[in-house]
Design an enzyme around this catalytic site. Structure first.
Site, PDB file in Angstrom:
ATOM      1  N   ILE A 137       0.265  -1.011  -0.415  1.00 31.03           N
ATOM      2  CA  ILE A 137       0.072  -0.549   0.201  1.00 31.03           C
ATOM      3  C   ILE A 137       0.259   0.839   0.326  1.00 31.03           C
ATOM      4  O   ILE A 137       1.388   1.368   0.761  1.00 31.03           O
ATOM      5  CB  ILE A 137      -0.803   0.161   1.468  1.00 31.03           C
ATOM      6  CG1 ILE A 137      -1.389  -1.185   1.504  1.00 31.03           C
ATOM      7  CG2 ILE A 137      -1.780   0.982   1.803  1.00 31.03           C
ATOM      8  CD1 ILE A 137      -2.264  -1.968   2.817  1.00 31.03           C
ATOM      9  N   GLY A 188       0.340 -19.520   6.698  1.00 28.76           N
ATOM     10  CA  GLY A 188       1.521 -18.994   6.209  1.00 28.76           C
ATOM     11  C   GLY A 188       1.145 -17.597   6.336  1.00 28.76           C
ATOM     12  O   GLY A 188       1.819 -16.205   6.195  1.00 28.76           O
ATOM     13  N   LYS A 206       5.057   0.709  13.816  1.00 26.77           N
ATOM     14  CA  LYS A 206       4.365   0.935  12.471  1.00 26.77           C
ATOM     15  C   LYS A 206       3.572   2.285  12.472  1.00 26.77           C
ATOM     16  O   LYS A 206       3.600   3.319  12.168  1.00 26.77           O
ATOM     17  CB  LYS A 206       3.358   0.024  11.664  1.00 26.77           C
ATOM     18  CG  LYS A 206       4.059  -0.972  10.551  1.00 26.77           C
ATOM     19  CD  LYS A 206       3.541  -2.213  10.184  1.00 26.77           C
ATOM     20  CE  LYS A 206       3.791  -3.762   9.543  1.00 26.77           C
ATOM     21  NZ  LYS A 206       3.252  -4.218   9.380  1.00 26.77           N
TER      22      LYS A 206
END
Ligand code: NAP
Length: 443
Positions: A137, A188, A206
């Site tokens: 993104i 996963g 983040k």
């Protein structure tokens, strides 16, 4: 037209992301050269084990364990090893040798970002990190460049795929947290040790990066308030959906004024929260990520897509490679990190938000009025009350027949006032238990 020499790119790491970056650089060499105005030469790929089996397109002769030699003489160094060391030392060496550096390493930026940006500025090199938040993104460039003339007020982000995948399975398929996580690991989406994800550490790193960019203020990861999703129960998720909400792990970065001291600052926090099922973030399913930005002039903006994955993340890294390479060819000042605002980073106690509290109380006349008064006495204003008589305990068994469940929604209140209210509720003689306290965002 003057032909520019080939630009030398060194790649550190050939794992999920690095291998895809190497393959894309070679597969799309001609197209990238046309966009850049110069050829890109992948001079080598540093790994731990050159003999390990790899399902990749790039020639094995490019592999080396000697990252330091690879860096020397490179124009662009792409760090995709992960971890703090030797990534930090190698990036510093690359910057000091005059190379521009691209990294996807949020853990490193969250811990050593200021040092790396300072060295980059001193030597006139660039440090790019579009892939460090939200995978594919584009969110770093929009915050740093596109919104540089606006004033970002608030960011609400779903920035961790593992936790969104797990909470989404609980919501859409009625899985327990434990089972949802087991499925995430099997498919996963979760690491063998999922602590960084489910504990909210990855999202907090983040959040620090996003808040620093959005508010032109250094917000280190350890200044980000953090709660993970481990305490979220299926009961909470089901009750939320019935009430018109969805539970998400949110990274929330905002400008705010401390209600006690009046100090204007910024805050960053990561915790599970209820958002209305009509909010755009409620529609973010599976392991996808999304960042919802509220800016003064632009209004609400939403950035959505794959938050991880080798090839998806490689897209963001390659965008940075093209930017860095173009700067070599056509010059220009490049990107600049700005921390000029240097606002105070306020503690969690300065945050005000709405809450939803679920209580099991004695089912007697006058109890509701008493509970409402208890909220009011602690400075918390009640907005909605829902009552159901057939309360069930954690094991799903009916509570004592004198029990009723109250779900109380509050107006915006401070964390400190809410904490005092909850403490008073837990010792109240008419309250059997406080079964859930969740913040409500996005209203
Ligand atoms: P990964 O699959 O674990 O790959 C790491 C690579 O670095 C491997 O090729 C490994 O070599 C190499 N390496 C590690 N330590 C080394 C050392 N000391 N010397 C030389 N080589 C070393 O990691 P990844 O998933 O690609 O992630 C790379 C970075 O991207 C991380 O910072 C991660 O946070 C970030 N990121 C990843 C994703 C994603 O979806 N995977 C998304 C966004 C950001 P060997 O192959 O020999 O073991």
């Amino acid at each position: 037209m003057i032909e520019y020499r080939n630009l030398r790119v060194a790649l550190l790491g050939a794992g999920s992301v690095g291998a895809q970056v190497a393959d894309q650089l070679l597969t799309h060499r001609d197209e990238l050269a046309a966009r850049i105005g110069a050829g890109i030469e992948l001079v080598g790929v540093a790994v731990r084990d050159v003999d390990a089996p790899r399902d990749t397109v790039f020639p094995r002769e490019l592999l080396t364990t000697d990252a330091e030699s690879l860096i020397l003489g490179s124009d662009i160094v792409v760090e995709l090893m992960g971890g703090l060391e030797p990534a930090r030392t190698l990036i510093l060496q690359a910057l000091n040798s005059g190379a521009d550096v691209i990294t996807a390493n949020k853990a490193l930026l969250a811990t050593h970002g200021p040092e790396l940006f300072e060295v980059a500025e001193q030597v006139g090199a660039q440090l790019y990190y579009e892939a460090a938040v939200g995978g594919a993104i584009p969110i770093i460039r929009p915050l740093r460049d596109s919104l540089a003339g606006d004033r970002v007020e608030r960011i609400l982000g779903i920035v961790n795929g593992t936790t969104n995948f797990s909470l989404d399975l609980m919501d859409t398929r009625g899985e327990t947290m434990e089972h949802a996580l087991a499925i995430a690991t099997e498919l996963g989406y979760a690491e063998a040790d999922p602590t960084a994800d489910i504990g909210g550490y990855d999202a907090a790193q983040k959040a620090g990066i996003l808040a620093s960019l959005a508010f032109h203020t250094l917000v280190p990861a350890d200044a980000v308030y953090r709660e993970g999703i481990t305490e979220v129960t299926l009961e909470q998720v089901v009750a939320a959906r019935k009430a018109g909400y969805v539970v998400k792990l949110l990274a929330i970065c905002e400008r705010l004024t401390d209600p006690v001291t009046g100090i204007e600052g910024v805050s960053a926090r990561v915790h599970p929260a209820l958002i209305p099922d009509t909010h755009p973030l409620a529609a973010v399913h599976g392991a996808n990520n999304a960042v919802f930005v509220e800016a003064e002039a632009a209004g609400p903006l939403m950035f959505y897509g794959a938050g991880a994955g080798g090839i998806q993340t490689a897209s963001a890294v390659l965008g940075d490679v093209v930017s860095a390479a173009r700067r070599h060819v056509v010059g220009g000042p490049g990107v600049a990190e700005s921390t000029h605002a240097d606002l105070p980073v306020l503690p969690m106690t300065a945050v005000t938000t709405r809450y939803q509290i679920t209580l099991v109380v004695v089912d007697e006349p006058g109890v509701l009025a008493g509970i409402a008064a208890l909220f009011q006495n602690h400075g918390v204003s009640v907005e909605t009350v829902q009552q159901s008589v057939a309360s069930r305990d954690a094991a799903g068994q009916p509570e004592a027949s004198d029990a009723a469940t109250l779900v109380i929604g509050t107006h915006a209140a401070s964390e400190a006032d809410l904490a005092a209210t909850v403490a008073a509720l837990t010792t109240s003689s008419v309250v059997h238990s406080v079964t859930s306290v969740l913040r409500v965002e996005g209203l």
